[in-house]
Structures are given as C-alpha cells and as structure tokens.
Design a protein around this motif. Structure first.
Motif, PDB file in Angstrom:
ATOM      1  N   GLU A 183      -8.643   5.910  -4.317  1.00  0.00           N
ATOM      2  CA  GLU A 183      -7.886   4.702  -3.991  1.00  0.00           C
ATOM      3  C   GLU A 183      -8.207   3.631  -5.015  1.00  0.00           C
TER       4      GLU A 183
ATOM      5  N   ARG B  61      -2.958   5.039  -5.468  1.00  0.00           N
ATOM      6  CA  ARG B  61      -3.905   6.123  -5.207  1.00  0.00           C
ATOM      7  C   ARG B  61      -3.499   7.322  -6.060  1.00  0.00           C
TER       8      ARG B  61
ATOM      9  N   SER C 221       0.790  -1.234   0.000  1.00  0.00           N
ATOM     10  CA  SER C 221       0.000   0.000   0.000  1.00  0.00           C
ATOM     11  C   SER C 221       0.819   1.279   0.000  1.00  0.00           C
TER      12      SER C 221
ATOM     13  N   ARG D 124      -9.238  12.597  -3.416  1.00  0.00           N
ATOM     14  CA  ARG D 124      -8.330  11.454  -3.363  1.00  0.00           C
ATOM     15  C   ARG D 124      -9.070  10.194  -3.801  1.00  0.00           C
TER      16      ARG D 124
END
Length: 455
Positions: free
Chosen positions: A108, A96, A59, A106
């Motif tokens: 993801e 992202r 991530s 934003r």
C-alpha cells in the motif's frame, strides 16, 4: 452538466467555519471519512440548506493493475446515495500494487501515485473506469494528480492521455489546476499545452489548492495558500471554457476563516478575469463539442460529428494488466521497501518521493492513533521513520499503527519502562479479537498476572 458554483473542501476541523461562510454553493467531503449511517451533523445541516455535497474518493486506485475492488465501489455508491450527490469523484492514480498478478506481497502506498501514460496503462484504466461507472448510481469524474516522478518511456502527454480516456469511456474530468502547476515545476510540463489538449467540455469541476517549493521540487501540500501561478492557470482555463464548479481544497494547517474567504475571493477573481479574456462565446470550448446524456460525456474532435461511435476497444488484456502490475510493483517497492530503483527513473526524485511517503505515513498514523505520539513523546517520529524504512504498509493506516507498536515492543522499545508499559497496554487493547474488559475484577486479575510473571 449541473452548475455547482463555488465550493470548498469540507473537513471536520473547519466544519463550523464552512457553515458560516458566505457564498458557498457546494462542498466536497473525502468519501472514506464519512459513514452513510452516521453522517456528520454539519453535512446534514448543509444539505438541508440546499448545499450540494460531493463524495471524493481517495482509495479506489482506478489506475492500478487490478480491477476495482467491489467492496470499495459499493462503499462509494452508498455514500453518493446517502449524501444525495449528483456525482462522485476519484483519481487517475494507483495506490497499491503486488498481489496475485505479480505473485508478491500486497503493498500500500498510502498516497496517490501516477500511472504511466502508455497504451497498456490506458487500456487498463479505461476498463477500470467502465467497471466503476457500472457500479455507481451517479456519474463518475476522475482527477489528474500531482507527481514528483515521471515514468520512463511514456507514449502520450497528460492532455492526450486524458482526452483518450474521456473519449473512450465518456467519463467526466475533475481538473486540478494546482496539480498542473505541480507537474509544470516537477516534470517540465506546460499547463497551457495540457489545457489545449483536454476535452474541456467534459470537465465536471475544478480543484484549486496550495503547496510549496523546496529544492526545486513542488509539494502539493493542500496546507498552504493558493499561489499566483495556480490562479493564472485557472484564469487560462476559464478563458477557454466556463467550468461548472470550482472548489478550494485545504487539508491541513487551517488558517482563520477570513483567510479562506480571501482565497475564495481570489478564485472568483481569477475566473472573472478568464471570462473577460474569452469574451463572447467563451463556452464554445475552442472548437470542440460535447454531448451529455444519462451521465455520459461524449467528446468530439473538430471535423467529426457528434454521432461518431465511441472507441469500443476490447477489455484490457491479461498480459497488459500483468505488465502494468509488474512495473507498478517495482516502483512502489522501491518507494516503500527500499528495493533498487527501476531502470529509467530519476533516483533522486524517487528518493524524495520515498521520504515524502514515509513522512505522510508517520503523520497519518499519528492522526488515526493519537495515543502513540503521546506515549512515545518526542521520539515518535524518528521511531516511526526507522520502522517504515524496512516495513512497507500492507493494509490501511490503522493496521499500520498496530504493526508499528508490535514492532517496537518486539524490539524491546521504547527503553523507558513507563512508556513501554503504556505502549503494551495500548497494543493489547486493540490487537485482540475484542476489546479488553475494563471491569475492576478483570483489571485486577490482569495486574496480578503481570506481577506474578515478573517473578
């Protein structure tokens, strides 16, 4: 470089089998799935036996336009320390996009997406890798990823891109031969040419995994047996250099332990075949040399000296980061928010990737919130895919699960009153600042209030 040997991806579902499996020298655990203060007993037992454990991050998004998040780097460092790991690994990917650099929300992806092989992207990636290296207590290795789509206007091949990255940063490489096969099927890239361009002695270890082909597209599922073409690429690699470690990945659809052991045997056989093809001197790596010092790998092209200085290019410029941010945001928005496909991309492939991302979201949300498919029954997946089409993920999967439940309730769904009541109770239990009390008096008061409100 430390010799790791033969390993397997540690997952809770196969933890007992891994502990009993013969010939396992090391394991790899998904970093985000382990907590430093509460390590799984299985991993602790493996460590006590001398089995190396490597945390594998998914991530961080080193290939994204933003600089690496300090909290994520701290968490990765804590896991490396808690596990006593000799190195940590991440991916050459973005996960992202959006945010301040683009003045947009934003987004993801919930998935590893490819970075464009351009000078802008390389400059940003190199700086991000240097930031990560400075924050981690052990060396970093980064992995090539599988991709369904290709960026228009790329300036380098994958091998050239990885060579430049290793040359400029000294980062080690985690080479996934299954991903080389995926890119061969999906993007027409020759695995042999990619291997020929790589600084092979910078390899920390190798991933091997399975997948499946559907309608001419290879899906890197990690849920199917390792196919022969992937083993053949591993043999080719082993004929060029002796990799310090090789690891079998399996994330879903776990077979019987005997089948996993059979795949490990096939991997060892592919390695041995490569060594036989190489003969004496196979570890010279095809004419390139490598210097390993203090966790840094310095590659040297044939005809140069090992004392030649590394490229000390300036940090990525703000315009380069912004250009990359805008490009990545446009692509990710098309994938998860239904906006127009950016010019130059294959619209069909973008559609395939978009459907794959939505399906993965549905599957992961079902895992992190298993009550939802229980409450919604057979209608869960269709309901989630309908929600996902117009509601991109802005945070993690747990937030996604809550947002999905809130969306259904706001839409008067599900139609079945019993299911809707169960979903509402689940959502209220998790959406507040603290868990709802289960004391009998409090529960009675809540039930009475619900009855009065219905009148």
């Amino acid at each position: 470089m430390e010799r790791l040997g033969t390993g397997i991806g540690w997952r809770p579902e196969i933890a007992d089998a891994v502990e009993r499996m013969p010939g396992i020298d090391w394991v790899e655990a998904v970093a985000e799935n382990v907590c430093p203060g509460h390590l799984p007993e299985s991993l602790l037992r493996l460590r006590e036996r001398g089995v190396t454990v490597v945390p594998h991050g998914v991530s961080l998004g080193l290939g994204g336009a933003d600089r690496p998040d300090e909290d994520r780097l701290t968490a990765l460092a804590e896991r490396a320390t808690a596990l006593g790991s000799p190195l940590v690994t991440e991916h050459i990917a973005f996960v992202r996009a959006g945010g301040p650099l683009t003045a947009s929300p934003r987004l993801e992806a919930g998935h590893l997406l490819p970075v464009p092989r351009t000078r802008d992207a390389l400059d940003v990636l190199c700086e991000n890798v240097r930031i990560a290296q400075a924050a981690l207590p052990v060396p970093l290795a980064v992995e090539n990823i599988a991709a369904l789509i290709s960026w228009p206007g790329e300036e380098m091949t994958e091998g050239q891109f990885l060579y430049e990255l290793a040359d400029r940063t000294g980062v080690r490489l985690l080479i996934d031969v299954a991903n080389l096969h995926t890119n061969h099927v999906n993007r027409g890239e020759d695995p042999a040419e990619a291997l020929a361009d790589l600084p092979l002695e910078a390899i920390a270890y190798v991933h091997v995994a399975g997948g499946f082909e559907r309608d001419g597209v290879w899906h890197d599922s990690h849920a199917h047996p390792v196919p022969r073409p992937v083993l053949d690429i591993l043999t080719d690699l082993a004929s060029r250099v002796s990799p310090p470690g090789v690891l079998l990945e399996r994330d879903e659809n776990f077979p019987e332990p005997s089948e996993l052991e059979g795949e490990l045997t096939a991997i060892r056989g592919a390695l041995e075949k490569g060594r036989e093809q190489a003969g004496v001197g196979s570890e010279e790596g095809g004419g390139e040399s490598v210097a390993v010092a203090a966790g840094r790998v310095t590659t040297t092209r044939p005809g140069t000296t090992a004392d030649a200085p590394l490229d000390t290019a300036d940090a990525a410029s703000a315009p380069a980061r912004q250009r990359l941010a805008l490009a990545q945001t446009a692509l990710l928005s098309a994938l998860v928010a239904g906006t127009p496909v950016p010019e130059g991309f294959d619209r069909v492939r973008v559609g395939v990737q978009a459907r794959a991302l939505a399906g993965k979201r549905a599957d992961v949300v079902a895992k992190v919130a298993p009550e939802l498919p229980e409450i919604l029954g057979a209608g869960y997946r269709a309901a989630f895919l309908g929600y996902a089409h117009g509601h991109p993920m802005g945070a993690g999967y747990r937030r996604d699960a809550l947002d999905f439940a809130g969306y259904l309730l706001g839409s008067g769904l599900p139609e079945d009153p019993h299911a809707r009541a169960g979903l509402r109770e689940w959502w209220l239990e998790r959406s507040g600042p603290r868990p709802r009390s289960h004391r009998p008096a409090v529960r009675l008061a809540r039930a009475t209030r619900r009855v009065l409100l219905r009148r």
